[in-house]
Design a protein around this motif. Structure first.
Motif, mmCIF file in Angstrom:
data_model
loop_
_atom_site.group_PDB
_atom_site.id
_atom_site.type_symbol
_atom_site.label_atom_id
_atom_site.label_comp_id
_atom_site.label_asym_id
_atom_site.label_seq_id
_atom_site.Cartn_x
_atom_site.Cartn_y
_atom_site.Cartn_z
ATOM 1 N N LYS A 7 4.327 50.091 8.376
ATOM 2 C CA LYS A 7 4.349 50.060 6.922
ATOM 3 C C LYS A 7 5.792 50.207 6.465
ATOM 4 O O LYS A 7 6.470 51.170 6.834
ATOM 5 N N LEU A 31 8.770 49.906 3.287
ATOM 6 C CA LEU A 31 9.202 49.803 1.894
ATOM 7 C C LEU A 31 10.560 49.133 1.883
ATOM 8 O O LEU A 31 11.472 49.542 2.615
ATOM 9 N N ASP A 85 3.022 45.577 6.987
ATOM 10 C CA ASP A 85 2.541 45.903 5.639
ATOM 11 C C ASP A 85 3.775 46.203 4.781
ATOM 12 O O ASP A 85 4.481 47.184 5.035
ATOM 13 N N THR A 105 5.832 46.776 1.064
ATOM 14 C CA THR A 105 5.918 47.070 -0.359
ATOM 15 C C THR A 105 7.353 46.821 -0.804
ATOM 16 O O THR A 105 8.299 47.275 -0.148
ATOM 17 N N ASN A 137 3.018 44.140 -1.611
ATOM 18 C CA ASN A 137 2.690 44.941 -2.787
ATOM 19 C C ASN A 137 3.981 45.129 -3.571
ATOM 20 O O ASN A 137 4.952 45.684 -3.045
ATOM 21 N N VAL A 156 5.535 54.272 -6.177
ATOM 22 C CA VAL A 156 5.347 53.861 -4.785
ATOM 23 C C VAL A 156 4.519 54.954 -4.123
ATOM 24 O O VAL A 156 5.035 55.973 -3.680
ATOM 25 N N LYS A 157 3.228 54.758 -4.073
ATOM 26 C CA LYS A 157 2.311 55.850 -3.734
ATOM 27 C C LYS A 157 1.957 55.925 -2.252
ATOM 28 O O LYS A 157 1.352 56.888 -1.801
ATOM 29 N N GLU A 158 2.283 54.896 -1.485
ATOM 30 C CA GLU A 158 1.904 54.891 -0.081
ATOM 31 C C GLU A 158 2.879 55.717 0.762
ATOM 32 O O GLU A 158 3.961 56.086 0.317
ATOM 33 N N GLU A 159 2.464 55.995 1.976
ATOM 34 C CA GLU A 159 3.353 56.581 2.975
ATOM 35 C C GLU A 159 3.891 55.438 3.841
ATOM 36 O O GLU A 159 3.173 54.485 4.124
ATOM 37 N N PHE A 160 5.135 55.551 4.265
ATOM 38 C CA PHE A 160 5.761 54.464 5.011
ATOM 39 C C PHE A 160 6.332 54.959 6.335
ATOM 40 O O PHE A 160 6.745 56.113 6.463
ATOM 41 N N MET A 184 8.298 61.570 2.002
ATOM 42 C CA MET A 184 7.289 60.761 2.698
ATOM 43 C C MET A 184 7.298 60.986 4.206
ATOM 44 O O MET A 184 6.448 60.453 4.911
#
Length: 325
Positions: free
Chosen positions: A2, A4, A26, A28, A49, A64-68, A108
């Motif tokens: 993942k 960013l 994935d 962002t 995203n 940016v709410k996800e963990e990367f 994060m």
């Protein structure tokens, strides 16, 4: 993984984002759309995203709410025109943005932060090819050109010491004279193409004896991507570019050969040469050893691809159509 990508709509960022999606990652993208629109990522929109925001705003970054696993931090104000016209903004965006991203990496608990610095941090190099160990320099703090170099030096400091304090890995890459399609026009190769196509006359700033080592965007993005995953790249700094120097005069001649048009050249003075080094040639042996980095696109092939793409952008026709006009 993942990932960013801050500044993912910019020149390097959009090429990097497309490569990451193609690799099954994935992705962002965080960007304020100041240097590019989401259209740059239309072909991979299914795998991206997008979060719109100002890198200086901690509140915007909270979207940016996800963990990367990894953050690629490229968001910055770039371009010689910006350095001279908006130096305070260059410093504000680049330094504040990097500070915020380091804090985000801590919150994060990312595995690695990859920071895109710049060849500008070397100022006027005294050693060629220039190794990563060369001292970083601000030659004249009154010259607004150095707002960018200063911001990148401070950015490197934030990344290095922030990572050490918060216990996450970092990699710093220093790109040297990247070029390719969709770069914008505030750089030497796109400027040369625009003059050639639109004006069919040609000016070169200074005597044209300055040298640069140009690197095609896909080669640079390969190195940046690899730097996020190689264990050897943990807490390291890498030059990214090529060691093949050409003078600006030679660059123009190679572009004329690609275009099939040889205009008369006029040399003029410009304030943009103030603070611009006479030579730039990175030592990329460290990247070759740790990242298996081997540039594959020759300058001639890269110029041809870039020229063809800019003809479509400038006149809506192919290079072949332009040559026959």
């Amino acid at each position: 993984m993942k990932a960013l990508v801050t500044g993912g709509l910019g020149f390097i960022g959009s090429h990097l984002s497309r490569k990451l999606v193609a690799g099954g990652h994935d992705v962002t993208v965080f960007d304020n759309e100041s240097r590019g629109s989401t259209g740059r990522l239309e072909e991979v929109s299914h795998g991206v995203n997008f979060v719109r925001g100002d890198i200086r705003s901690k509140e915007a970054l909270k979207e940016v709410k996800e963990e990367f696993d990894v953050i690629f931090h490229l968001a910055a104000v770039n371009g010689t025109k910006a350095f001279y016209e908006r130096p305070a903004q260059v410093l504000d965006v680049n330094v504040t943005g990097t500070k915020n991203v380091v804090e985000l990496a801590r919150e994060m608990d990312v595995d690695r932060l990859v920071f895109t610095s710049s060849s500008e941090v070397y100022g006027f190099p005294r050693e060629f090819p220039t190794p990563e160990s060369h001292p970083l320099q601000i030659m004249d703090n009154r010259n607004p050109r150095y707002s960018y170099a200063g911001s990148k030096i401070l950015g490197e400091q934030y990344v290095i010491h922030g990572a050490e304090k918060e216990n996450f890995e970092y990699t710093i890459v220093r790109p040297h004279n990247l070029y390719g399609p969709d770069m914008g026009y505030d750089h030497v190769i796109p400027e040369f193409i625009e003059r050639l196509v639109r004006e069919k006359k040609f000016t070169i700033y200074g005597d044209g004896s300055q040298t640069r080592s140009f690197c095609y965007i896909s080669d640079a993005v390969d190195a940046i991507t690899t730097s996020a995953t190689q264990s050897e790249a943990s807490d390291e700094i890498y030059n990214v570019g090529t060691q093949k120097e050409v003078t600006i005069n030679e660059l123009a001649t190679k572009l004329f050969e690609v275009a099939g048009y040889h205009p008369e050249v006029t040399h003029i003075e410009s304030k943009e040469l103030e603070g611009s080094p006479d030579r730039r040639q990175p030592d990329v042996s460290k990247a070759k050893e740790h990242l298996n980095y081997v540039p594959t696109v020759s300058l001639r092939d890269g110029l041809r691809r870039t020229f063809d793409a800019y003809c479509q952008d400038l006149i809506g026709e192919s290079a072949k159509s332009w040559r026959s006009s």
